[in-house]
Design an enzyme around this catalytic site. Structure first.
Site, mmCIF file in Angstrom:
data_model
loop_
_atom_site.group_PDB
_atom_site.id
_atom_site.type_symbol
_atom_site.label_atom_id
_atom_site.label_comp_id
_atom_site.label_asym_id
_atom_site.label_seq_id
_atom_site.Cartn_x
_atom_site.Cartn_y
_atom_site.Cartn_z
ATOM 1 N N ASP A 21 -2.669 10.289 -2.069
ATOM 2 C CA ASP A 21 -3.125 9.279 -3.055
ATOM 3 C C ASP A 21 -3.128 9.758 -4.518
ATOM 4 O OD1 ASP A 21 -3.114 6.465 -1.602
ATOM 5 O OD2 ASP A 21 -3.738 8.073 -0.218
ATOM 6 N N GLN A 71 -2.511 2.110 10.563
ATOM 7 C CA GLN A 71 -1.605 2.083 9.701
ATOM 8 C C GLN A 71 -0.590 3.076 10.635
ATOM 9 O OE1 GLN A 71 -4.492 2.417 8.420
ATOM 10 N NE2 GLN A 71 -4.316 2.077 6.000
ATOM 11 N N ASN A 74 -6.017 11.986 0.674
ATOM 12 C CA ASN A 74 -5.267 11.306 1.118
ATOM 13 C C ASN A 74 -6.284 10.384 2.361
ATOM 14 O OD1 ASN A 74 -2.524 10.893 1.998
ATOM 15 N ND2 ASN A 74 -3.004 11.455 4.017
ATOM 16 N N ARG A 86 0.882 -1.016 0.120
ATOM 17 C CA ARG A 86 0.163 0.053 0.117
ATOM 18 C C ARG A 86 0.863 1.326 -0.192
ATOM 19 N NH1 ARG A 86 1.721 1.796 4.255
ATOM 20 N NH2 ARG A 86 0.871 3.642 3.872
ATOM 21 N N GLY A 87 0.087 2.319 -0.034
ATOM 22 C CA GLY A 87 1.131 3.558 -0.248
ATOM 23 C C GLY A 87 1.275 4.103 -1.659
ATOM 24 N N ALA A 88 1.014 5.026 -2.049
ATOM 25 C CA ALA A 88 0.874 5.671 -3.586
ATOM 26 C C ALA A 88 2.217 5.175 -4.168
ATOM 27 C CB ALA A 88 0.381 7.125 -3.726
#
Length: 316
Positions: free
Chosen positions: A219, A178, A229, A44-46
């Site tokens: 994002d 997270q 975001n 995950r994470g852009a």
């Protein structure tokens, strides 16, 4: 440690659903496995999703129609983060030139992310004034959200390396925690002083003073600067505006989507009720409870002090 990489013909990535209890590396050999890993947030994470998308094209196989179907599924695995589709497109554009060209494009996306994260860290740290800074952040924007170092947490790491960091206040980031599970793990590994706070405590602590800046990732950034975001970011922006605290978005240029005019056009993913009514497999709410679960919110550009990318500083 790299969050994601190409190793001996397959993708290897850290399974973030198991942190902080266990650090397990998954070996991904098919597009179906990668789509599953993306949807369940193992990766995950852009920025990391952009790299995953590019490397994932290398896993597509079969007849041209089958390859196209797999690439479409990968591209749509998560709708809000623009980097995933962008990464897929970078590698897929080289398919007519053969596998080696696709591999070169995918590895270029990976290497560009490494350089971008270091540049964002330097540029963001240069932007912030003062020593012994107290930073507030939400979700996870460190190396786990990229390949190494990260975006907003990459700025924190640079401040720490320069001896300018007093403390990080990390929001827990419900519903999947997270911040509690991942950001505190990364901050501990870098030796940075930090404390964990409840999501709802963020605006109050901003109002009480003692926070020098709010740093978040993104994002998707619309053409006008509106920023999607992790849910909870908008509340921090409102609190920061009221308290007169800089609210800074840190994201690579690839997260800016000129094809999306404003935040109103950003597709916000709803991840279903289970993440709200349970936590790590334990039910919190009565059976049958319905829930809304937007994974992201949109901060209007007029609440954003600056957007720091690997190329520039934008002041919306």
């Amino acid at each position: 440690m790299r969050t994601i990489d190409w190793v001996d013909g397959a993708i290897e990535l850290v399974d973030q659903t198991l942190l902080p209890d266990k650090c397990v590396t998954l070996r991904i050999e098919t597009v179906g496995e990668l789509v599953d890993a993306i949807r369940r947030l193992a990766v995950r994470g852009a920025p990391a999703l952009g790299v995953a998308g590019a490397l994932g094209v290398l896993l597509a196989d079969g007849e041209p129609a089958q390859v196209a179907e797999q690439i479409a599924a990968l591209r749509a695995a998560r709708p809000t983060a623009v980097n995933l589709a962008w990464g897929v497109d970078q590698a897929a554009a080289q398919l007519p030139r053969g596998r080696e060209a696709v591999l070169a494009a995918a590895l270029r996306v990976r290497d560009d992310d490494l350089a971008a994260c270091r540049a964002m860290g330097e540029r963001g740290a240069d932007l912030l004034e003062g020593d012994r800074l107290r930073i507030m952040t939400v979700c996870n924007t460190g190396g786990l959200a990229a390949v190494e170092r990260g975006t907003a947490l990459g700025v924190v790491q640079t401040l720490h390396e320069r001896g300018r960091l007093a403390e990080v206040l990390a929001l827990e980031t419900r519903p999947l925690l997270q911040g509690a599970r991942l950001t505190t793990w990364e901050l501990a590994r870098m030796g940075a002083p930090h404390r964990l706070i409840a999501d709802s405590a963020g605006p109050y602590l901003l109002a009480k003073g003692g926070v020098d800046a709010v740093l978040i990732g993104a994002d998707r950034i619309a053409a006008n600067g509106d920023t999607a975001n992790k849910i909870g970011s908008y509340a921090l922006a409102l609190g920061a505006e009221r308290a007169g605290v800089p609210f800074i978005v840190v994201a690579p240029e690839t997260t800016i989507d000129p094809g999306t005019p404003s935040g109103d056009q950003i597709d916000i993913e709803d991840r279903g009720a289970d993440e709200i009514v349970t936590i790590r497999g334990v039910r919190l709410a009565p059976e049958g409870t319905q829930a809304l679960n937007p994974a992201f919110d949109v901060t209007p550009h007029d609440l954003i002090t600056a957007i720091v990318t690997d190329k520039r500083v934008i002041r919306p």
